[in-house]
Design a protein around this motif. Structure first.
Motif, PDB file in Angstrom:
ATOM      1  N   LEU A 311      39.631  42.927  51.167  1.00  0.00           N
ATOM      2  CA  LEU A 311      40.368  43.788  51.932  1.00  0.00           C
ATOM      3  C   LEU A 311      41.829  43.816  51.857  1.00  0.00           C
ATOM      4  CD1 LEU A 311      38.303  44.037  55.033  1.00  0.00           C
ATOM      5  CD2 LEU A 311      38.118  45.603  52.862  1.00  0.00           C
ATOM      6  N   GLY A 312      42.200  42.696  50.968  1.00  0.00           N
ATOM      7  CA  GLY A 312      43.583  42.553  50.692  1.00  0.00           C
ATOM      8  C   GLY A 312      44.566  41.871  51.671  1.00  0.00           C
ATOM      9  N   GLY A 313      43.819  40.983  52.694  1.00  0.00           N
ATOM     10  CA  GLY A 313      44.614  40.346  53.509  1.00  0.00           C
ATOM     11  C   GLY A 313      44.685  38.865  53.768  1.00  0.00           C
ATOM     12  N   GLY A 314      44.176  38.361  52.726  1.00  0.00           N
ATOM     13  CA  GLY A 314      44.191  36.719  52.636  1.00  0.00           C
ATOM     14  C   GLY A 314      43.031  36.242  51.985  1.00  0.00           C
ATOM     15  N   GLY A 315      42.553  35.101  52.329  1.00  0.00           N
ATOM     16  CA  GLY A 315      41.217  34.526  51.859  1.00  0.00           C
ATOM     17  C   GLY A 315      41.769  33.475  50.793  1.00  0.00           C
ATOM     18  N   SER A 316      40.739  32.636  50.521  1.00  0.00           N
ATOM     19  CA  SER A 316      40.915  31.629  49.505  1.00  0.00           C
ATOM     20  C   SER A 316      41.075  32.376  48.244  1.00  0.00           C
ATOM     21  CB  SER A 316      39.779  30.811  49.511  1.00  0.00           C
ATOM     22  OG  SER A 316      39.754  29.966  50.657  1.00  0.00           O
ATOM     23  N   PRO A 317      41.908  31.737  47.056  1.00  0.00           N
ATOM     24  CA  PRO A 317      41.983  32.735  45.751  1.00  0.00           C
ATOM     25  C   PRO A 317      40.723  32.605  45.083  1.00  0.00           C
ATOM     26  CG  PRO A 317      43.276  30.693  45.984  1.00  0.00           C
ATOM     27  CD  PRO A 317      42.820  30.718  47.503  1.00  0.00           C
ATOM     28  N   TYR A 318      40.117  31.271  45.069  1.00  0.00           N
ATOM     29  CA  TYR A 318      38.601  31.046  44.617  1.00  0.00           C
ATOM     30  C   TYR A 318      37.638  31.044  45.238  1.00  0.00           C
ATOM     31  CZ  TYR A 318      42.215  29.921  40.814  1.00  0.00           C
ATOM     32  OH  TYR A 318      43.163  29.984  40.006  1.00  0.00           O
ATOM     33  N   GLN A 319      36.341  31.577  45.352  1.00  0.00           N
ATOM     34  CA  GLN A 319      35.344  31.722  46.195  1.00  0.00           C
ATOM     35  C   GLN A 319      33.856  31.810  45.378  1.00  0.00           C
ATOM     36  OE1 GLN A 319      35.603  34.229  49.578  1.00  0.00           O
ATOM     37  NE2 GLN A 319      37.557  34.405  49.209  1.00  0.00           N
ATOM     38  N   VAL A 320      33.044  31.085  45.917  1.00  0.00           N
ATOM     39  CA  VAL A 320      31.669  30.960  45.139  1.00  0.00           C
ATOM     40  C   VAL A 320      31.058  32.433  45.726  1.00  0.00           C
ATOM     41  CG1 VAL A 320      29.452  30.105  44.968  1.00  0.00           C
ATOM     42  CG2 VAL A 320      31.460  28.553  44.860  1.00  0.00           C
ATOM     43  N   VAL A 321      30.653  33.235  44.821  1.00  0.00           N
ATOM     44  CA  VAL A 321      29.921  34.584  44.968  1.00  0.00           C
ATOM     45  C   VAL A 321      29.044  34.950  44.146  1.00  0.00           C
ATOM     46  CG1 VAL A 321      32.182  35.326  46.146  1.00  0.00           C
ATOM     47  CG2 VAL A 321      31.750  35.956  43.894  1.00  0.00           C
ATOM     48  N   ASN A 322      28.096  35.915  44.246  1.00  0.00           N
ATOM     49  CA  ASN A 322      27.285  36.360  43.372  1.00  0.00           C
ATOM     50  C   ASN A 322      27.587  37.808  43.105  1.00  0.00           C
ATOM     51  OD1 ASN A 322      24.168  35.050  43.957  1.00  0.00           O
ATOM     52  ND2 ASN A 322      25.656  34.677  45.480  1.00  0.00           N
ATOM     53  N   THR A 323      27.772  37.880  41.662  1.00  0.00           N
ATOM     54  CA  THR A 323      28.354  38.866  40.817  1.00  0.00           C
ATOM     55  C   THR A 323      27.851  38.952  39.476  1.00  0.00           C
ATOM     56  OG1 THR A 323      30.332  40.270  40.500  1.00  0.00           O
ATOM     57  CG2 THR A 323      30.552  37.836  40.214  1.00  0.00           C
ATOM     58  N   TYR A 324      28.269  40.104  38.707  1.00  0.00           N
ATOM     59  CA  TYR A 324      27.932  40.322  37.512  1.00  0.00           C
ATOM     60  C   TYR A 324      28.172  38.935  36.593  1.00  0.00           C
ATOM     61  CZ  TYR A 324      25.854  45.012  37.358  1.00  0.00           C
ATOM     62  OH  TYR A 324      24.983  46.351  37.460  1.00  0.00           O
TER      63      TYR A 324
END
Length: 421
Positions: A311-324
């Protein structure tokens, strides 16, 4: 900012609420809607959620509703944490596969396929309704099996990212062992959901020193105990597998264990009864200690971090996620859903480059990816033969007699949730 949680009546939810309250500077939620078809549970969970916000001074508003369309309308992000069939269905997933000598587990093997068949159509319906009310909303999927569900969402064109707490759990564990802050630990995390390996542990970021050999040398016994695998196996692998790998690396041992003790579903159902009684106490204004045993540790931190980045408000630049996959792992199709470190921002996740993967892990990933293809086909189109093919392809089944028997069991135990059965 408005967020909606579908499955908001889950006993998990206070963990999520606690994270939203503590991390409000990272994710300033103004309205949080808990959506659930079970009004009794929703009332208990919603009441505790409001008390947690009030105690921690969070100014946001918490709304509860059983109206999905109203709940997700105007939401910037929708978190999915539902369980189709509840704990009763989970109990079945964990028991009937044992009759064929196969692992009974809710996210992998025959039980995992049953969960996928029940879940995918429901999640896709929810996502379509979200898209009608707000086509720009992000869907964050914590609903298992995350890899298959996320692929179904992406394949249908939704703005979706899958989330699991395995990686953040390892990050916190390693940080404690190293005596550093969790944010100083970057994982070389690779695999599929619930089929992952930590091939490196780096201090300070993606280019930091790899301290995994140090961790294995100094804390190998503790890690082996956590994973319930022999220390010798961990040393020989030279990586840290997720605890789900025990179902593959010690299958027969696990089956013997599962046949001699109550199911995890039974334990969780009892725990949920206790938790809901606690949630009904008007003096309770924090998540109870018992919730830590329910599972989902650090889910709230991972969810806040991901939502903030999307949502563009911050968060870590690298994260472990599930994606293509999109070429990240060259031995898998581009449209396979993988679980890796990614750069996450308002345009979604971009997987980071991954070092060449040992064939020992790549082979199993390719096998399970093929199973997930067939599982999704069965979930979308139905039919006994598609269920059989998915089971026959799974490395925890793999024999036609087992696949035939498990197919009949799966359909018999899930008929009320399968439109085609």
């Amino acid at each position: 900012m408005k967020l909606a949680v579908v499955g908001g009546g889950s006993t998990y939810t206070p963990e999520l609420i606690d994270g939203f309250a503590r991390l409000r500077d990272t994710l300033p939620v103004e309205e949080l809607v808990l959506v659930d078809p079970a009004p009794e549970r929703l009332e208990l969970v919603g009441g505790l959620a409001r008390r947690i916000f009030a105690k921690q001074g969070h100014p946001g508003r918490i709304v509860t509703t059983d109206d999905l369309d109203a709940g997700v309308e105007g939401a910037d992000a929708v978190l999915l944490q539902l369980r189709v069939g509840g704990q009763a269905a989970r109990e079945q997933d964990e028991t009937w596969p044992l009759e064929c000598g196969c692992v009974g587990q809710e996210t992998t093997g025959a039980g995992g396929l049953a969960k996928a068949l029940r879940t995918v159509p429901v999640v896709l319906d929810i996502a379509e309704r979200v898209r009608r009310t707000n086509p720009n909303a992000w869907i964050i999927d914590f609903t298992n099996p995350v890899g298959i569900v996320t692929r179904a969402l992406l394949q249908a064109g939704h703005r979706a990212v899958g989330l699991c707490n395995v990686a953040i759990g390892f990050q916190r564990r390693f940080a404690a062992m190293l005596g550093v802050a969790p944010t100083d630990v970057h994982l070389d995390h690779v695999g599929l959901n619930h089929l992952t390996w930590e091939t490196g542990v780096r201090l300070g970021g993606p280019e930091g020193d790899n301290v995994l050999p140090k961790l294995l040398a100094e804390h190998g016994d503790a890690l082996a105990d956590d994973l319930r695998l022999p220390r010798d196996i961990i040393d020989r692998l030279g990586v840290v597998p997720s605890y789900y790998l025990r179902y593959f690396y010690a299958h027969d041992e696990v089956v013997r264990e599962l046949r001699t003790k109550p199911s995890r579903a039974a334990e969780v159902a009892e725990m949920e009864r206790e938790l809901l009684k606690m949630y009904g106490d008007p003096s309770l204004d924090e998540k109870p200690a018992l919730l830590a045993k329910r599972g989902g540790a650090y889910y709230s931190e991972a969810a806040v971090d991901l939502a903030a980045a999307l949502l563009g408000g911050g968060g870590s630049p690298y994260q472990v996620v599930n994606t293509y996959n999109k070429g990240t792992l060259p031995f898998l199709p581009d449209d396979a859903v993988i679980e890796v470190q990614a750069a996450v921002g308002p345009h979604g996740p971009t997987p980071m480059p991954v070092q060449p993967v040992d064939p020992l892990y790549a082979g199993l990933m390719a096998n399970v990816t093929a199973y997930e293809d067939l599982a999704l086909e069965a979930a979308l189109r139905g039919g006994r033969d598609r269920v059989f093919r998915a089971l026959l392809s799974h490395p925890l089944v793999g024999q036609y007699a087992y696949a035939d028997a498990l197919t009949d069991q799966l359909i018999a135990h899930n008929r009320e949730h399968l439109a085609w059965a």
